[in-house]
Design an enzyme around this catalytic site. Structure first.
Site, PDB file in Angstrom:
ATOM      1  N   GLU A  34      51.918   6.666  39.645  1.00 14.90           N
ATOM      2  CA  GLU A  34      50.994   6.569  40.771  1.00 14.90           C
ATOM      3  C   GLU A  34      50.271   7.901  40.954  1.00 14.90           C
ATOM      4  O   GLU A  34      50.824   8.824  41.569  1.00 14.90           O
ATOM      5  CB  GLU A  34      51.761   6.241  42.058  1.00 14.90           C
ATOM      6  N   GLY A  77      45.822   4.651  48.137  1.00 13.09           N
ATOM      7  CA  GLY A  77      45.151   4.388  49.401  1.00 13.09           C
ATOM      8  C   GLY A  77      43.723   4.890  49.487  1.00 13.09           C
ATOM      9  O   GLY A  77      43.134   4.923  50.561  1.00 13.09           O
TER      10      GLY A  77
HETATM   11  P1  PGA Z   1      47.878   1.543  47.550  1.00  9.09           P
HETATM   12  O1  PGA Z   1      49.339   2.232  47.560  1.00  9.09           O
HETATM   13  O2  PGA Z   1      47.977   0.302  46.711  1.00  9.09           O
HETATM   14  O3  PGA Z   1      47.606   1.242  49.008  1.00  9.09           O
HETATM   15  O4  PGA Z   1      46.936   2.540  46.978  1.00  9.09           O
HETATM   16  C1  PGA Z   1      50.119   2.241  46.408  1.00  9.09           C
HETATM   17  C2  PGA Z   1      51.442   2.899  46.685  1.00  9.09           C
HETATM   18  O5  PGA Z   1      51.476   3.915  47.408  1.00  9.09           O
HETATM   19  O6  PGA Z   1      52.500   2.447  46.198  1.00  9.09           O
END
Ligand code: PGA
Length: 249
Positions: free
Chosen positions: A163, A169
């Site tokens: 990630e 986000g």
């Molecule tokens: P997101 O978050 O899909 O809202 O970008 C991913 C995560 O933090 O696991």
């Protein structure tokens, strides 16, 4: 081949009203042909585990303590998660690394504790934008991997989620080539340490702004075995198409 896993991370969202969302998700995905996991806040684990008992949806935690029990006010052990009905736990998410100062050593100890309790750990790693711009991405993720994954790991009790911190986000997503570069480096590093059979069996999830509109493309990237989804896991109408995209990838 690694199992395919669509995992939802509800973060600090969800209350009793979310029970209906899980029912809707179960109805929409039917028999999905891939593994589906929802990691709600700890307050909902037990109720969601009951609700999903006869569905393909598995329930996980978002963190656990490294100790089995003790004087740790506010914390939850891996054994408690298992007792509540969870069979996975997200560990080392960048929000925990930032908000709670978790280091690779902390994540390693928590992962070992989860595995000892019979829970599969989803170990999260990823570079910041500054680290990517400095050309350090592969160094960062491989050192996070080395430091956060304990020797107790098996093909059955470990999942890795890549990630990029800058993609969480934000609506920003790495290019397919950028994802492929990291995932293939992670597979090689796991192979060097644990052997190729182990490495090939570990699901490597991508996480960060996965949405219904980009999921199929992300799942077409080599060495991507699924996704860890934040915002788009909160509504069944967003998460179900992501599950279906993974199933047909
Ligand atoms: P997101 O978050 O899909 O809202 O970008 C991913 C995560 O933090 O696991």
């Amino acid at each position: 081949m690694a199992r395919k896993l669509a995992a939802g991370n509800w973060k600090m969202h969800g209350a009793s009203a979310s029970l209906a969302e899980i029912e809707a998700l179960a109805a929409e995905i039917g028999a999905p042909g891939v593994e589906v996991l929802i990691c709600p806040p700890a307050t909902l684990i037990s109720r969601l585990a009951d609700k999903t008992a006869n569905t393909p949806i598995q329930i996980g935690g978002q963190d656990c303590h490294a100790a089995e029990m003790g004087a740790h006010t506010g914390d939850i052990s891996a054994g408690m998660l298992a007792d509540a009905g969870a069979n996975h736990v997200i560990l080392g998410h960048s929000e925990r690394r930032t908000d709670h100062g978790e280091t690779n050593a902390t994540v390693n100890a928590k992962t070992e504790a989860a595995q000892a309790a019979g829970i599969t750990a989803i170990v999260c790693i990823g570079e910041t934008l500054a680290e990517r711009e400095a050309g350090q991405t592969l160094d960062i993720v491989t050192s996070q991997l080395a430091g956060s994954v304990p020797d107790t790991s098996t093909a059955a009790n470990l999942v890795i989620a890549y990630e990029p911190v800058w993609a969480i986000g934000t609506g920003l997503v790495p290019t397919n080539d950028q994802i492929a570069e990291v995932h293939s480096a992670l597979r090689s590093a796991l192979s060097d340490r644990f052997g190729s059979d182990f490495a090939n069996a570990i699901p490597l999830l991508y996480g960060g702004s996965v949405k219904p509109g980009n999921a199929a493309e992300i799942f077409s990237v080599a060495h991507v075995d699924g996704a860890l989804v934040g915002g788009a896991s909160l509504k069944s109408s967003d998460f179900a198409p992501i599950v279906k995209a993974l199933a047909s990838s």
